[in-house]
Structures are given as structure tokens and as C-alpha cells.
Design an enzyme around this catalytic site. Structure first.
Site, PDB file in Angstrom:
ATOM      1  NE  ARG A  25      -2.920  -0.806   3.514  1.00  0.00           N
ATOM      2  CZ  ARG A  25      -3.910  -0.025   4.533  1.00  0.00           C
ATOM      3  NH1 ARG A  25      -4.632  -0.355   3.781  1.00  0.00           N
ATOM      4  NH2 ARG A  25      -3.047  -0.149   5.387  1.00  0.00           N
TER       5      ARG A  25
ATOM      6  CB  VAL B 157      -8.969  -1.434  -4.060  1.00  0.00           C
ATOM      7  CG1 VAL B 157      -9.714  -1.586  -6.151  1.00  0.00           C
ATOM      8  CG2 VAL B 157      -7.824   0.234  -5.386  1.00  0.00           C
ATOM      9  CD  GLU B 158      -3.798  -1.584  -2.908  1.00  0.00           C
ATOM     10  OE1 GLU B 158      -3.134  -1.243  -1.386  1.00  0.00           O
ATOM     11  OE2 GLU B 158      -2.856  -2.396  -3.332  1.00  0.00           O
ATOM     12  N   GLY B 159      -8.802  -1.984   0.560  1.00  0.00           N
ATOM     13  CA  GLY B 159      -9.645  -1.188   2.214  1.00  0.00           C
ATOM     14  C   GLY B 159     -10.015   0.156   1.217  1.00  0.00           C
TER      15      GLY B 159
END
Length: 821
Positions: free
Chosen positions: A375, A497-499
Site C-alpha cells: 500500500r 480498493v486495498e481497504g
């Protein structure tokens, strides 16, 4: 009066000891000396000494302190300590504490920040950027990708494989490139300025996925088998985590793997019977090896004595019998390969588990540890790269496009947009450089990665909106000559996305930060849960009284900084940036104080008061973002011409930080406490305003002309040859700037102020008046052609816009089918 004076002297002594964070015994001695002087020269008497000794002796005598103070506090702490799930514990334990720890310290070490080596590319990495990366940028046509083919061409796919674009993270021993995190960031920045589909396709295999997981946790057999194939592009990976019932709440995924016996390649083996339903999986439609997250159960005790083993990760070849894969989602007209993966009662052997049976149940820890790195790189870098290209393109367009006989970029409303675009692009690039360097130094900054993911994707959304406002119809009308439209359409993709960003801001940044980065909270938590009671009491004693001293220190520091405007705080440089270092030191102390007060007042309720957590997270985030700006300015030689960008980014961060503080005080659950905190931290109101019109005018001017600041702002982006949209735009800007003096000569000679249009006719007029040369006339004609290419938009035969409705009809799944899956 004398009593009041000596009371103030003693409090000031305690305050000074706290400000400088003296050890408990030294602080006690300092206060005792002040009281002794008060006894000799003032009214300090026996009652004051009795109160002092009642407090000082238990605090300084360890045995008394532990028995009468620490033990009762520990008992109370255990009763009010919030419950923590295993997934929360794994998330908190994942990664490392880095500059976020300095921010929570209340006294950031600026020398430590500036001693971090500047991020640089190796010769090999530079060659890759200037060679294969530039070449593939020239190969792609984003309109064809997004409108006609909905994919990269076969030639581009093969080029990416041949040049190991999917192997930037894979070690050289397996045939990979083994690039630094900074180099990966620069590659993705350059690609994202050309095509979001291209940057996503390259970014995902180099982020969280089979390659990363195998290198860290795979068995030797798995590494030797898969990594060389991933390096050459023989295998294309994807990772399947998200499903209909588990998106950001990945810990609740319903997908299961039941340990059982079954047949594999003609033999009976112990394996897993997998049932899963995944969606939004990038590269799934073309993937040949699928990473899969599921919950593993062993009801018959075939691999151990635990039935609920936990989240586990496995690798499945594409041809695994019973797996449904190949359909595509259609993400907002940015058609990177993305789709669902499903399977019901699929049997695979246990050695498909990444890391083997020993890593069964360790999947969530594996994911959050790798995510703390991924991230930091993929989405922040793509956002920063897009921002840099948009900044240069919008500045060029604003200078080329004219209304009311002047460039639209000279209108104050447009200048405001340009300043936001330029200032944010400068900040975003600073953040990616600093953060990826941390990764290269061995850090896994989980809190910082959440800050980067949230704020850079949000800034990209703001920035592309601003750019669309400047471009107007040029940005709205899609076609081969529109370089903004798909970015505008696709901005929400990175947000989700990615949280999801709502979750990241409201729960993750501060939720993890308060636990992970605070110097004492995690120590207290672990000490309280220590089964060795004596050791737990000793550890808790160290932590809790360190915490009390820390809180007192930050209270006095906050009061002092508020009263003085932090003017007496230290700064590593005595120049225009000194005020920013002092302000950030002040806000660091404020954050530490607010954290302690919030945790003390709200306890376990804090993690459910998401908007309180979000505002505290904003304070933490803006201190980090501002730190990155100061670091970049120093790394690049403290160039005065870059100061408008620095001032804008810093003032925007500090203004938004104070906004977060104000909203926190106004909405604090305890109104009385909110008023008290505001009186301590902002007794005279706000200190920072939005960046001034003067600063914004300077940034707008930077973006609309060729200069060192503009070049540094767009460093590393692809502008290609003149047949490239961005390259053509840059060349037209150069021609416009060169043509303006020639145009002025013609107007002066003709004694008439012409509009800056029809420059081919102006060229002819200049030749007739004999005031310009043939070369200058050719410049005007070339400029006119470029100007028209810039301002014109595409149009289509109506038949071209009719989709093949039969082919485009989506496959719908009934509720019954979904339930069965």
C-alpha cells in the site's frame, strides 16, 4: 501575593522538567530545590512539604509504587481494556513503526528525518525507465485500450512479459529484476501518466499477491517452481481475497477449506475441499496461478488438534478442476483485467498452501504484513504519477487555450485550480519518494501505508476534478484526443480498493496508529495480557508511569506552544521553512496529548467513535504529509524557486489539520473536555489560513511556462514523441511561448491588437509588413496547427458509438445460483 508567586515558580519548575522530559527522580529533585528556595526566601511551609512528600515518595520508591499504585491501576486497566480480535491483533502487530512513531512522540527528531538518504535510482533502474518503460509508453494508445479493445494489445502483453515488468519485486536468483521500492514507484508513475490500464496491469503482480507471498513465506519447492515462471511472464498471478460478503472486512470472509482425504493424481492424499466466491479480482480473467484466501477447518483432526485453524492462503493453478474463472467485470470504463473467481467443493492437496501446512492459519498475518509494503507503493505511486502528468498538461492547456483575448490560465478562478493541482502534485511526489525509501531501508510502515493510500488517492480525485474544471468541454468529450476523461471516470476505483477509503480514514489510520505508533499504549496492552503476573506488573509499571510522564509533558508543551505560537520551538533551518517545523512540533505535542485524553475519556469506545478517530487520524496524516514536503525541499537542494509549491502544500496541510482539530473539539463526546482542550491547544483561535492568492498566482505561472520548478514537478513522466498526446501538448506550449513575442511584433507593426487565433494569417501579415522572418512565420504556422489540435475535440459517426448490445449483455446470476456458489 508572595504565595501565588512561589506557587507559580514551583509549577513553572514542574513544567520545565516536563517540557524537557527529565527522568522522574531528576524532576522530583528539581521541584524539591524550588520548594527549598521557597522555604528559605518565601512562604513555602510544612503543609506544602507534606503534600510534596506524600506524592513524591510513592512515585520514586519502586516497591511502594508497584504495590499501592501500579497494581490497582493494572486491575482497573484489565477490566476496561477493549477486547481485541485475532485479526485486529495481527493488523496491529504487522509492520514496523517509523516516522509515525516520531510524530506520536510529541517531539519529532528533524535531524533523523533529514538524515534519511535521498531516494535514488540505480544505473540499472534508470536504464529500465529510459528504455523498456519509455518504449511501452510509446506503444500504448489509451483510447484504443479503453474504448475499442478493452485490453492491452497482444504485442504490449508480450513486451511486458519479455522485459520482466511483472518481476520487479522478484529476486534476481529467480530471474527477477529485484528493483527497489523507489524504482517500482517511478515505473508506475510513468506508466500511469499514459494509461491507468497499463499501470494497473503492471502494478498488481508487483504488489500484494503470489510473488510477494511466495518470496516471504513460500516453501523452497514453491519458490523454485513458481518464481522463475512469474519472472518470465510464463505465469500471470492474481490474488483472490474480496468476496460479496467480505470486502473491507476481510476477516469475516465466508470462503472455506475443509481438511479431508481425497484423490489427487490417482492417489489418496490429505487435502482441502474448497468452496469460495470471489469478485473484483484484478488480472483474474488472464491469470494462470491464483492466490486464494479462505478460512481453514479441520473437523476430523487430520493435521492437528485445532478445528478452526483460521485464515489461510493457497496457490491454485488455473486449470484446477471445478474452478470458474474467465469472466470480466467492467470497472468504470478503465477496463483492466478484473473479474470473479468461484469454486464449489474443489479438492486440492495440502501442499498448495503457501508455506505448507506450517503456515496454515497464518494467512491474515501474511496479508497484512505484505500489505503494509504494497500500500506504500502501487496506488500512491499511480496517483502521484497521474497527478504529475495532469499538472503539466493542465498548465499547458491553460496557457494555450484563450478566452476574452487572454490565456484562460491568467483568470484568477483558473489560477486557484492550477495552484491546487500543482501544490498537490508536489506533495504527492514527495510522499511517494519518502515512503518508498523507508521500504528500501527495511521498514514495513503499516500506519504510514494507510496514510499514503487514503490521502494520495483522495488527492488524485480532487486533482482530476480541478483539471476537468479547467479543461471544460475538452475534458468532457471523450475520444482519442482526450487525456483526462478516463482518469476522471476511474478515480473512484482507487478509492475503493486495498481497504475502502471510508474505512481507512475512519478506522485504520488512527486505529492502528494509536496502538502501534504511540510510545506506551502497546506496551501497556501487552503487559496487561502477560500471563507471568510478576513480569507483567513490572512491564506495566514501566509503561504506565512512562505514559503518565509523557502525558504531563505533552500537556505543558501544548500550553507553552499555544501561548508562544511555537515561536521558541527549535527548527533545523533558519529560513522560510522554520515556521513550518515549529508548527509541526507543536501539533505533534497536541496529537500526543489528544490521544491520551481521548483514550482516557473514551476507553474502548474510541474505536467505535469513528469520526473522532478520523479527525485524530487527519492530524497524524497531515503532519506526515507535511514532513514529506519538507524532506523533499531539502533533498532537492532547498531551491528558492520551488518555495511557492512548498508554501502551498505546507499551508494547505496546516489549514486542514487545524480544521480537523476544530471539528474534534466541537464534536468531542464530553463537551466540557472539548472546551478545555480547545483552551489548551487553540486559545487564540486558528493560526493558519488557506494559501494566499499571491502564492497561487505564482504556482499558476510556474505551470504555464517552462522553468526548473515545472521540470522538477513532472520529472520522470512520459512525454514521448510529437505524435504522443502529452508530447504534442508540451511542444505546443513551447511554440506558443516562443510565438507570443513574434505575434506582438506583428500587432505593433499593424497598429492593431489581433486575437491570438488564425496565426497562419498573422504570419502572412507579418511577412507582408516585413517585420518577421520566414522562420518566425513558420513558427506561427506550426503554433496555429498545434493550438487547434489542443483545443479541438473529437466527434464520431453515430454508428461508431453504438455498442454490440448482444455481446455486451451482462451475465446475471440468480440468487439461487449465488447461494449455491
Amino acid at each position: 501575593m508572595q504565595t501565588l508567586l512561589w506557587t507559580l515558580i514551583i509549577i513553572a519548575t514542574l513544567g520545565a522538567a516536563s517540557y524537557f522530559r527529565m527522568k522522574l527522580m531528576n524532576a522530583t529533585i528539581a521541584v524539591a530545590i524550588a520548594m527549598l528556595l521557597g522555604s528559605i526566601f518565601g512562604p513555602v511551609g510544612g503543609i506544602a512539604w507534606l503534600v510534596f512528600l506524600i506524592i513524591a515518595i510513592p512515585l520514586n520508591v519502586e516497591s511502594l509504587r508497584k504495590k499501592y499504585l501500579t497494581a490497582p491501576i493494572l486491575d482497573t486497566y484489565k477490566k476496561i481494556m477493549p477486547e481485541m480480535s485475532s485479526t485486529e491483533r495481527d493488523a496491529i502487530d504487522a509492520g514496523t513503526v517509523w516516522w509515525d512513531g516520531e510524530i506520536f512522540s510529541g517531539n519529532p527528531n528533524w535531524q533523523a528525518l533529514h538524515s534519511i538518504p535521498q531516494a535514488r535510482l540505480s544505473a540499472e533502474e534508470r536504464e529500465f525507465l529510459d528504455g523498456p518503460v519509455a518504449q511501452v509508453c510509446q506503444m500504448v494508445n489509451d483510447w484504443d485500450i479503453t474504448h475499442k479493445d478493452t485490453d492491452l494489445t497482444p504485442e504490449v502483453w508480450q513486451f511486458l512479459k519479455d522485459n520482466k515488468f511483472f518481476a520487479m519485486i522478484i529476486k534476481k536468483q529467480y530471474g527477477g529484476l529485484e528493483f527497489s521500492a523507489y524504482a517500482q514507484s517511478r515505473v508506475l508513475q510513468k506508466l500511469s501518466g499514459v494509461s491507468a490500464v497499463l499501470s494497473t496491469t503492471v502494478g498488481v503482480p508487483n504488489s500484494l499477491g503470489p510473488g510477494e507471498l511466495l518470496q516471504h513465506y513460500g516453501t523452497k519447492e514453491q519458490q523454485d517452481h513458481y518464481l522463475p515462471r512469474l519472472a518470465t511472464g510464463e505465469e500471470i498471478p492474481c490474488f483472490a481475497l474480496t468476496g460479496p460478503e467480505a470486502g473491507s472486512d476481510a476477516g469475516s470472509l465466508p470462503d472455506s477449506g475443509i481438511v479431508c482425504k481425497g484423490e489427487w493424481e490417482g492417489k489418496e492424499v490429505i487435502g482441502l475441499r474448497l468452496t469460495f466466491d470471489k469478485r473484483y479480482i484484478t488480472l483474474a480473467p488472464v491469470a494462470t496461478v491464483i492466490g486464494l484466501a479462505f478460512k481453514m477447518y479441520d473437523p476430523d483432526g487430520l493435521v492437528g488438534d485445532k478445528e478452526d485453524i483460521g485464515i489461510t492462503c493457497a496457490l491454485l493453478p488455473r486449470d484446477t478442476k471445478g474452478m470458474e474463472i474467465g469472466n470480466r467485470h467492467f470497472p468504470l470504463n478503465v477496463p483492466f483485467q478484473n473479474g470473479p473467481i468461484r469454486g464449489t467443493d474443489i479438492f486440492v492437496p495440502l501442499d498448495f498452501i503457501i508455506g505448507g501446512v506450517e503456515m496454515a492459519g497464518q494467512g491474515w498475518r501474511m496479508l497484512v504484513e505484505c500489505l503494509s509494503v504494497g500500500r506504500c507503493i502501487t496506488l500512491p505511486s499511480a496517483s502521484a504519477g497521474g497527478a504529475k502528468s495532469i499538472a503539466l498538461a493542465t498548465g499547458a492547456y491553460a496557457r494555450i487555450r484563450r478566452q476574452f483575448k487572454m490565456p484562460v490560465g491568467k483568470m484568477e478562478g483558473v489560477e486557484e485550480m492550477l495552484a491546487s493541482i500543482g501544490g498537490n502534485a508536489y506533495l504527492m511526489d514527495a510522499v511517494t519518494s519518502l515512503t518508498t525509501k523507508a521500504v528500501d531501508l527495511g521498514e514495513k510502515p503499516s500506519v504510514v501505508s494507510a496514510i499514503c493510500k487514503y490521502h494520495l488517492t483522495e488527492k488524485m480525485r480532487q486533482l482530476v476534478n480541478d483539471a476537468m474544471d479547467v479543461h471544460g468541454g475538452k475534458g468532457v468529450m471523450l475520444g482519442p484526443n482526450n487525456y483526462l476523461g478516463r482518469g476522471y471516470q476511474g478515480a473512484p476505483i482507487a478509492i475503493t480498493v486495498e481497504g475502502a477509503n471510508i474505512l481507512t480514514r475512519n478506522m485504520m489510520i488512527y486505529g492502528q496508529g494509536a496502538m502501534r505508533s504511540h510510545p506506551f499504549v502497546l506496551k501497556e496492552l501487552y503487559a496487561a495480557s502477560n500471563e507471568d503476573k510478576e513480569q507483567g506488573l513490572n512491564d506495566f509499571d514501566d509503561a504506565v508511569f512512562g505514559h503518565i510522564g509523557f502525558a504531563i509533558s505533552n500537556t505543558f508543551r501544548s500550553i507553552w506552544f499555544s501561548l508562544t505560537g511555537a515561536r521558541l520551538a527549535g527548527a533545523p533551518f533558519d529560513d522560510e521553512t522554520a515556521v513550518y517545523y515549529r508548527s509541526l512540533q507543536r501539533f505533534s505535542s497536541n496529537l500526543a496529548l489528544l490521544s491520551d485524553v481521548s483514550m482516557a475519556v473514551l476507553g474502548g469506545e474510541l474505536k467505535r467513535r469513528e469520526r473522532i478517530s478520523a479527525r485524530l487520524g487527519d492530524v497524524l496524516s497531515y503532519i506526515y504529509l507535511a514532513s514529506a514536503v519538507l524532506k523533499r525541499y531539502d533533498d532537492q537542494g532547498r531551491l528558492k524557486e520551488d518555495l511557492p509549491l512548498v508554501h502551498w502544500a505546507m499551508q494547505d496541510c496546516l489549514f486542514k489539520l487545524e480544521t480537523a482539530l476544530t471539528e474534534l473539539f466541537e464534536n468531542f463526546p464530553s463537551k466540557v473536555m472539548g472546551v478545555m482542550l480547545k483552551a489548551i491547544i487553540m486559545p487564540f483561535g486558528r493560526s493558519y489560513q488557506r494559501p494566499s492568492d499571491k502564492i497561487e498566482h505564482k504556482i499558476a505561472s510556474i505551470l504555464q511556462s517552462h522553468n526548473g520548478s515545472r521540470t522538477r514537478l513532472g520529472e520522470g513522466q512520459h512525454f514521448g514523441e510529437q505524435d504522443c498526446l502529452m508530447g504534442d501538448l508540451e511542444q505546443t506550449l513551447k511554440d506558443v511561448l516562443a510565438s507570443e513575442p513574434v505575434f506582438d511584433k506583428v500587432c505593433k507593426a499593424a497598429k492593431q491588437r489581433y486575437p491570438f487565433t488564425g496565426l497562419d494569417a498573422i504570419a502572412q501579415k507579418g511577412l507582408e509588413l516585413e517585420v518577421i522572418t520566414e522562420q518566425e512565420a513558420e513558427l506561427l504556422k506550426r503554433t496555429e496547427a498545434g493550438r487547434l489540435r489542443t483545443i479541438n475535440v473529437d466527434d464520431f459517426d453515430p454508428k461508431e458509438l453504438i455498442a454490440n448490445t448482444q455481446a455486451a449483455k451482462p451475465k446475471r446470476r440468480s440468487a439461487k445460483t449465488t447461494e449455491a456458489a
